[in-house]
Design a protein around this motif. Structure first.
Motif, PDB file in Angstrom:
ATOM      1  N   UNK A 196       0.813  -1.217   0.000  1.00  0.00           N
ATOM      2  CA  UNK A 196       0.000   0.000   0.000  1.00  0.00           C
ATOM      3  C   UNK A 196       0.849   1.271   0.000  1.00  0.00           C
ATOM      4  N   UNK A 197       2.160   1.133  -0.146  1.00  0.00           N
ATOM      5  CA  UNK A 197       3.075   2.279  -0.134  1.00  0.00           C
ATOM      6  C   UNK A 197       3.659   2.471  -1.528  1.00  0.00           C
ATOM      7  N   UNK A 198       3.443   3.632  -2.112  1.00  0.00           N
ATOM      8  CA  UNK A 198       4.072   3.981  -3.377  1.00  0.00           C
ATOM      9  C   UNK A 198       5.138   5.036  -3.089  1.00  0.00           C
ATOM     10  N   UNK A 199       6.398   4.668  -3.290  1.00  0.00           N
ATOM     11  CA  UNK A 199       7.518   5.558  -2.972  1.00  0.00           C
ATOM     12  C   UNK A 199       8.133   6.111  -4.250  1.00  0.00           C
ATOM     13  N   UNK A 268       6.072   9.628  -0.408  1.00  0.00           N
ATOM     14  CA  UNK A 268       5.260   8.427  -0.236  1.00  0.00           C
ATOM     15  C   UNK A 268       3.783   8.761  -0.385  1.00  0.00           C
ATOM     16  N   UNK A 269       3.063   7.876  -1.029  1.00  0.00           N
ATOM     17  CA  UNK A 269       1.601   7.901  -1.039  1.00  0.00           C
ATOM     18  C   UNK A 269       1.160   6.540  -0.504  1.00  0.00           C
ATOM     19  N   UNK A 270       0.499   6.544   0.641  1.00  0.00           N
ATOM     20  CA  UNK A 270       0.129   5.307   1.315  1.00  0.00           C
ATOM     21  C   UNK A 270      -1.390   5.166   1.354  1.00  0.00           C
ATOM     22  N   UNK A 271      -1.874   3.968   1.048  1.00  0.00           N
ATOM     23  CA  UNK A 271      -3.303   3.691   1.097  1.00  0.00           C
ATOM     24  C   UNK A 271      -3.678   3.287   2.520  1.00  0.00           C
TER      25      UNK A 271
END
Length: 272
Positions: A196-199, A268-271
């Motif tokens: 769920x982490x887009x770095x 980071x974009x985390x869901x």
């Protein structure tokens, strides 16, 4: 600033000059593709509100709340900026990233911060609190500089001294100046799953005569006039004479035709 840390730069004019330059495009570009017109966004550490106002324009059927810790003067600047832009789906209030007690669980579609977590004594607690107020399936987004990865030319001993003082002041105040490389680690510790982490990474670069002049003048002023300066002197990390010498070197660097300065950020974009 809560979380056992002190904001190293303060809110001197030279610092707000830097903050006011920031836009959603140059400082939160990694997040823009996720935004939908009806989203509700919390922007933590909003400062003078330039990024916040841009978010509000991008969610015309939604709304944005900007939060800043313990500084009404800066929030007044943010409100004035939004009013001048004719933006109405926006609000500003005091708040603490580590204790958003007035915000219920599962409130926002997006919870965002920019250059905040590096100044927090407990980054994991901050991310946990951001996760708490995000809706299930919502997004937690953060972008932080990584000072060890800054690069510049021409190189010089004086610029190396500046970076040494910069690092020491940040650590003495309980922060982490090289936060960018730690973002995924902190997110995992805050309870986000790896899937769920887009770095990503982002950069700022100052190279044209206008860019060099702006960046160098801003840092020349910050080195001797901002809270960074008083912290360095009071903590015995630099003398006034040393800071004045570094400040003068910044101005000289800004005149170099081949001058170039680049900053790396971890994103980071985390869901949730």
């Amino acid at each position: 600033m809560s979380g056992g840390a002190v904001y190293s730069h303060g809110h001197h004019e030279s610092v707000l000059r830097s903050h006011s330059w920031r836009t959603a495009e140059n400082s939160a570009g990694y997040l823009l593709k996720y935004l939908q017109p009806d989203m509700h966004i919390l922007d933590i550490g909003c400062g003078p509100g330039t990024i916040t106002a841009d978010f509000a324009r991008l969610v015309p059927q939604g709304n944005v709340v900007g939060v800043e810790y313990g500084t009404n003067d800066v929030l007044d600047k943010a409100r004035k900026h939004a009013a001048e832009q004719g933006i109405t789906n926006i609000d500003f209030q005091n708040g603490d990233i580590c204790n958003l007690e007035d915000i219920p669980d599962d409130t926002y579609d997006v919870v965002h911060c920019h250059q905040v977590i590096q100044h927090i004594g407990d980054p994991v607690k901050a991310l946990k609190e951001m996760k708490r107020v995000a809706k299930p399936g919502g997004l937690v987004a953060a972008r932080e500089a990584d000072a060890k990865a800054f690069a510049w030319f021409p190189e010089s001993e004086t610029m190396d001294e500046w970076m040494d003082v910069y690092q020491k002041v940040a650590y003495a105040n309980g922060g982490e100046p090289n936060a960018g490389r730690r973002m995924v680690s902190w997110a995992l510790a805050a309870g986000f799953q790896q899937k769920d982490i887009n770095a990503t990474t982002g950069t700022w670069c100052y190279s044209t005569p206008e860019e060099r002049a702006w960046w160098s003048d801003m840092w020349a002023d910050r080195t001797v006039n901002s809270t960074f300066s008083s912290n360095a002197i009071e903590k015995g990390l630099a003398t006034r004479e040393k800071l004045e010498r570094i400040s003068q070197h910044w101005r000289e660097w800004g005149t170099k035709e081949d001058g170039w300065f680049a900053l790396l950020h971890g994103e980071i974009v985390c869901r949730a």
